[in-house]
Every structure is written in structure tokens, then in C-alpha cells.
Enzyme design. Structure first.
Site, PDB file in Angstrom:
ATOM      1  CG  ASN A 204      -1.988  -0.746   0.812  1.00 47.46           C
ATOM      2  OD1 ASN A 204      -2.184  -1.299   0.226  1.00 47.46           O
ATOM      3  ND2 ASN A 204      -2.346  -1.161   2.330  1.00 47.46           N
TER       4      ASN A 204
ATOM      5  CG  HIS B 122     -11.680  -0.975   7.709  1.00 49.58           C
ATOM      6  ND1 HIS B 122     -10.978  -1.343   8.626  1.00 49.58           N
ATOM      7  CD2 HIS B 122     -10.530  -1.474   6.448  1.00 49.58           C
ATOM      8  CE1 HIS B 122     -10.222  -2.079   8.814  1.00 49.58           C
ATOM      9  NE2 HIS B 122      -9.330  -2.210   7.401  1.00 49.58           N
TER      10      HIS B 122
ATOM     11  CD  GLU C 110     -13.592   2.095   3.527  1.00 50.60           C
ATOM     12  OE1 GLU C 110     -12.331   1.889   3.150  1.00 50.60           O
ATOM     13  OE2 GLU C 110     -13.544   0.801   4.036  1.00 50.60           O
TER      14      GLU C 110
ATOM     15  CB  SER D 171      -9.261  -1.517   2.084  1.00 50.44           C
ATOM     16  OG  SER D 171     -10.341  -2.148   2.571  1.00 50.44           O
TER      17      SER D 171
ATOM     18  CG  ASP E 130     -11.343   4.943   6.895  1.00 52.45           C
ATOM     19  OD1 ASP E 130     -10.192   5.169   6.517  1.00 52.45           O
ATOM     20  OD2 ASP E 130     -11.354   4.062   7.562  1.00 52.45           O
TER      21      ASP E 130
ATOM     22  CG  HIS F 257      -6.813   1.916   0.703  1.00 50.74           C
ATOM     23  ND1 HIS F 257      -5.552   1.405   0.578  1.00 50.74           N
ATOM     24  CD2 HIS F 257      -7.612   1.882   2.084  1.00 50.74           C
ATOM     25  CE1 HIS F 257      -5.764   0.468   1.475  1.00 50.74           C
ATOM     26  NE2 HIS F 257      -7.170   0.289   1.912  1.00 50.74           N
TER      27      HIS F 257
ATOM     28  CE  LYS G 198      -4.027   1.566   4.294  1.00 51.04           C
ATOM     29  NZ  LYS G 198      -4.394   1.440   5.613  1.00 51.04           N
TER      30      LYS G 198
END
Length: 383
Positions: free
Chosen positions: A47, A133, A175, A179, A204, A207, A236
Site C-alpha cells: 500500500n 472497513h 470510505e 480497500s 475513512d 486509501h 499507505k
């Protein structure tokens, strides 16, 4: 049933469904190459999207931070663990992302758990994207609030749940970039639906931060949305570890009083916060690395469209190839490893049953030859 029988039964079930997890120690695992048991592999599971974990300025900053502050914080931030390095990085991060406050946490998992546990009460409703997540969904399930899940990235489904009667408050969770599927949430529409009913929006962006938007400010900035709570992580694109919660002044003060993960955990080492400050500088000015990452994504997708595997509709560094059956995904990853490529087979319960996959992650450190070689190996392995 004894404890041992319960444990043995659970482990046997995992083995029987080809979902037993095994950790392998490596000598180098975050860069372009992964070295495991003395063998070097092209790494397509990291990541570290911008290669910041290996950046000389960040490494030097951590060394300097350790020389200045030592290697540990010495206690909770509410006792002696909160340091000027933490404070300066929080202020730097908040100013960059346009929030009044930032609070550092030891991990993204801890940040998500802490926020939800501190906010949720029995009469409240938590409405989360069904593919959120595990840290978010687990915290919601363990909270006294009612958890309801809307269909993935489906704003109409969210609106239907928001319209249902509730005695308390409503917290919407999603998110920025997911992910396991690598797709992006329609944050502007989600924010509008949430605001319409007076709910609180929590995003969130683990990423998305560092790789999306101007200077890498992330998914929310790109979509011109300021959620009530933004969680960003540093394991990440920032190449280090830890997390932060961005929020209003009252929300920050509330979390400082009631977020148990923050109150009762040893604070992040000051040297780490010092290194993160340097990492932020690197992330902000390295637009060329983001451009290279996007070029790598486009190159991979163009080639992967010819594979006999389902390529998810992702325009991010996460490029999942759906295999289906657990054992086939494991075998495919093993075959690629024999050819010098490190990919991870992701299986239930991390992803829904029947959607075992190879989770390909691309970084700015990969070359065109790296990507072409991987595609050739995938063609051969799936023939």
C-alpha cells in the site's frame, strides 16, 4: 464445549474452506521489491502507493526525531505522552486539509473504533456502506446504536434508510476509496443526503489521502466535501503508520474527553510524528509521483481487460481481479510467486463469499516493464 475444542473447531473450519491465514516474515516488504526467505519478488501487494516509506527525507527525519525525543512517548497523551512534535504535526495536517483540528491516533483501526464508541448511544442509528472497513463495521456492531447498512455506493439505498424513524441521531459512515474493490464513494451525493436529515457524516479516506486530489488531499477534497469527521491514515501513501481524525473544535474536545482509545493508549512516538511531518512535505510536493501512479493504473487496466478474470471498475491503485473460488485464488497467487511476483489472494471473510480475488496494488515505484511482466505472467497463469 471446552475452550480447546472451540478453538480447534474454528481453525478446522477455516482450513476446510481454504480461508486459513498464514503470516510470512519478509526482509523487505514495502518497496517495489519484496524479499522473503532470501528470494526477491516484484511486489504488487504494498500500500506504499508513492514509495514514501523508502524516501531519504522521511528516513532521516525519523532518525533525527529519535535523537531529539527518544524512541517512545512514555505514556498516554493525557499524561506525559503528548509532545510538541505531535502538536506541530496535528496543526500542519489540519491546515493542509482545511479542518479546525486534527487528533493523532496509533492506527486507523483505533481511530475508527474510538470515534464510533465515543459518539454512539442506544437511541442512535449508524448507517454504513455495506462494504465499509472491518474496523468501522465492528465498532458499529459493538456500539449500543442500531447498525443499518446501505447497498454499496447506492445513494438511493442510503436515503431510504435515512428516512426511517429514529429516536436519536444518525451517523452515516463510508470510505473515500474502498480497500478491497478499489472504487470511490459518491461523497457529494452522500453528504447531501446526510445533511438533508441533519445527520453526521464520517469518511475513512485511508486509501485516498496522498494520492487523490490537489497535493494528494484526498477523496473529500477532490469532491469538494467536508465531512463532519474525516479519518486519514499514514500507513499507505504516507509510507509510515498511524492515523488522524480531522474535525471541528467541539468534536475534538469531545473526543479528548470520551475517546477511550485515545485516553488509555500510549501515544505515538514523537519521532514518528516528526517523520510524518516530513512525509507530508514529500507527499504534497510530489505531484510527479501521483502522475506516474495514474499512468501505471491506466497501463495495467488496459492489459488486464484481456484476462479471463473479472476486473473491478476501479480507477485507483487498488486493482482487484475476481477469481471466485478460494483455492483457485490461492493456487493462482502461488503460481505467480513461482514466477517472481508477489500478489495476495484475498478470501472470505475479508470479502464476500464467492468473490475471492487477487488484490493487485500499483505504486509509483513500478515501471512499465514491471507491469507488462505481471500481465504476461497473469496471461500464462490463467490460460
Amino acid at each position: 464445549m471446552s475452550w480447546q475444542r472451540r478453538i480447534d473447531s474454528a481453525l478446522e473450519q477455516r482450513r476446510a474452506t481454504d480461508s486459513f491465514r498464514v503470516r510470512l516474515a519478509n526482509q523487505q516488504g514495502s518497496a517495489r521489491y519484496l524479499v522473503q526467505d532470501g528470494t526477491r519478488y516484484l511486489n504488487f501487494s504494498s500500500n506504499d502507493y508513492l514509495g514514501v516509506s523508502q524516501h531519504a527525507e522521511v528516513i532521516t527525519a525519523w532518525q533525527q526525531g529519535a535523537e531529539i525525543y527518544g524512541v517512545g512517548s512514555g505514556g498516554s497523551g493525557h499524561v506525559t505522552g503528548y509532545n510538541e512534535a505531535h502538536q506541530q504535526f496535528e496543526q500542519q495536517l489540519a491546515a493542509w486539509l482545511g479542518f479546525p483540528r486534527a487528533l493523532l491516533f496509533i492506527s486507523g483501526f483505533a481511530a475508527n473504533q474510538a470515534v464510533i464508541a465515543a459518539l454512539a448511544e442506544k437511541t442512535d442509528s449508524i448507517i454504513a456502506d455495506k462494504l465499509s472497513h472491518a474496523s468501522l463495521l465492528e465498532a458499529a456492531m459493538h456500539s449500543p446504536a442500531q447498525l443499518r447498512r446501505f447497498a454499496h455506493n447506492d445513494v438511493a439505498s442510503l436515503q431510504t434508510l435515512l428516512a426511517q424513524q429514529t429516536d436519536g441521531e444518525q451517523l452515516v459512515i463510508t470510505e473515500g476509496v474502498f480497500s478491497m474493490d478499489g472504487d470511490a464513494a459518491p461523497l457529494a451525493e452522500i453528504a447531501q443526503a446526510t445533511r438533508y436529515v441533519g445527520g453526521l457524516l464520517m469518511v475513512d479516506d485511508a486509501h485516498g489521502i496522498g494520492v487523490i486530489g490537489s497535493e494528494g488531499r484526498g477523496s473529500c477534497y477532490q469532491q469538494q466535501v467536508q465531512p463532519d469527521i474525516l479519518v486519514v491514515t499514514f500507513g499507505k501513501a504516507f509510507g509510515v503508520s498511524g492515523a488522524a481524525v480531522l474535525c471541528s473544535e467541539p468534536m475534538a474536545n469531545y473526543l479528548l474527553q470520551f475517546a477511550r482509545h485515545l485516553i488509555y493508549s500510549t501515544a505515538m512516538p514523537p519521532a514518528q510524528a516528526y517523520a510524518l511531518s516530513a512525509a507530508l512535505d514529500v507527499v504534497r510536493r510530489n505531484e510527479s509521483r501521483r502522475v506516474q501512479l495514474q499512468a501505471n493504473i491506466a497501463r495495467f487496466r488496459k492489459g488486464a481487460e484481456q484476462l479471463p478474470l473479472k476486473l473491478m471498475a476501479s480507477q485507483t491503485a487498488i486493482q482487484p481481479l475476481i477469481v471466485g473460488e478460494n483455492q483457485i485464488a490461492v493456487n493462482l497467487a502461488a503460481t505467480l510467486r513461482e514466477q517472481g511476483f508477489w500478489l495476495t489472494a484475498i478470501r472470505p471473510p475479508t470479502v464476500p463469499a464467492g468473490t475471492a480475488r487477487l488484490r493487485v496494488t500499483l505504486t509509483a515505484s513500478h515501471t512499465s516493464d514491471d507491469i507488462d511482466s505481471l500481465l504476461e505472467a497473469l496471461y500464462d497463469a490463467t490460460r
